[in-house]
Design a protein around this motif. Sequence first.
Motif, PDB file in Angstrom:
ATOM      1  N   ARG A  20       0.828  -1.209   0.000  1.00  0.00           N
ATOM      2  CA  ARG A  20       0.000   0.000   0.000  1.00  0.00           C
ATOM      3  C   ARG A  20       0.862   1.257   0.000  1.00  0.00           C
ATOM      4  O   ARG A  20       0.479   2.283  -0.545  1.00  0.00           O
ATOM      5  N   ASN A  21       2.033   1.188   0.598  1.00  0.00           N
ATOM      6  CA  ASN A  21       2.948   2.334   0.588  1.00  0.00           C
ATOM      7  C   ASN A  21       3.787   2.407  -0.680  1.00  0.00           C
ATOM      8  O   ASN A  21       4.281   3.477  -1.016  1.00  0.00           O
ATOM      9  N   GLN A  22       3.973   1.290  -1.340  1.00  0.00           N
ATOM     10  CA  GLN A  22       4.775   1.219  -2.560  1.00  0.00           C
ATOM     11  C   GLN A  22       3.921   0.626  -3.680  1.00  0.00           C
ATOM     12  O   GLN A  22       4.017  -0.561  -3.993  1.00  0.00           O
ATOM     13  N   PRO A  23       3.073   1.416  -4.331  1.00  0.00           N
ATOM     14  CA  PRO A  23       2.146   0.863  -5.325  1.00  0.00           C
ATOM     15  C   PRO A  23       2.831   0.256  -6.541  1.00  0.00           C
ATOM     16  O   PRO A  23       2.213  -0.525  -7.265  1.00  0.00           O
ATOM     17  N   VAL A  24       4.100   0.563  -6.729  1.00  0.00           N
ATOM     18  CA  VAL A  24       4.803  -0.057  -7.854  1.00  0.00           C
ATOM     19  C   VAL A  24       4.846  -1.579  -7.691  1.00  0.00           C
ATOM     20  O   VAL A  24       4.798  -2.334  -8.663  1.00  0.00           O
ATOM     21  N   TRP A  25       4.876  -2.031  -6.443  1.00  0.00           N
ATOM     22  CA  TRP A  25       4.887  -3.475  -6.195  1.00  0.00           C
ATOM     23  C   TRP A  25       3.528  -4.104  -6.478  1.00  0.00           C
ATOM     24  O   TRP A  25       3.445  -5.253  -6.877  1.00  0.00           O
ATOM     25  N   ARG A  31       1.564  -8.204 -12.665  1.00  0.00           N
ATOM     26  CA  ARG A  31       2.142  -8.670 -13.938  1.00  0.00           C
ATOM     27  C   ARG A  31       3.055  -9.875 -13.753  1.00  0.00           C
ATOM     28  O   ARG A  31       3.156 -10.721 -14.627  1.00  0.00           O
ATOM     29  N   GLU A  32       3.764  -9.901 -12.631  1.00  0.00           N
ATOM     30  CA  GLU A  32       4.742 -10.959 -12.371  1.00  0.00           C
ATOM     31  C   GLU A  32       4.499 -11.547 -10.988  1.00  0.00           C
ATOM     32  O   GLU A  32       5.176 -11.185 -10.029  1.00  0.00           O
ATOM     33  N   PRO A  33       3.570 -12.480 -10.851  1.00  0.00           N
ATOM     34  CA  PRO A  33       3.279 -13.023  -9.514  1.00  0.00           C
ATOM     35  C   PRO A  33       4.440 -13.820  -8.919  1.00  0.00           C
ATOM     36  O   PRO A  33       4.504 -14.011  -7.712  1.00  0.00           O
TER      37      PRO A  33
END
Length: 77
Positions: A20-25, A31-33
């Motif tokens: 939630r703090n790092q939406p890039v993850w 895309r890449e589970p």
Amino acid sequence: MREEVQAYLSTRQDLLFFIRNQPVWYRRLSREPYALKECELASKQFFGQTFPQKVDRFQNQLNMVNTMLALMTQQNQ
């Protein structure tokens, strides 16, 4: 995001907070589970839970205690 990844994240509140703090993850895991281990490592670095960070924190605390003791011995003399 895959259901397996969502189920895993629901069991790990720390990872959920990190995502939630790092939406890039969130985007990357969508895309890449299979990048879940990398996300866990990034989370540990974010929260300061890696071994070198723990050693640095302990060393800082030890230095603070040594400084306090030095001040106490100077005042008693």
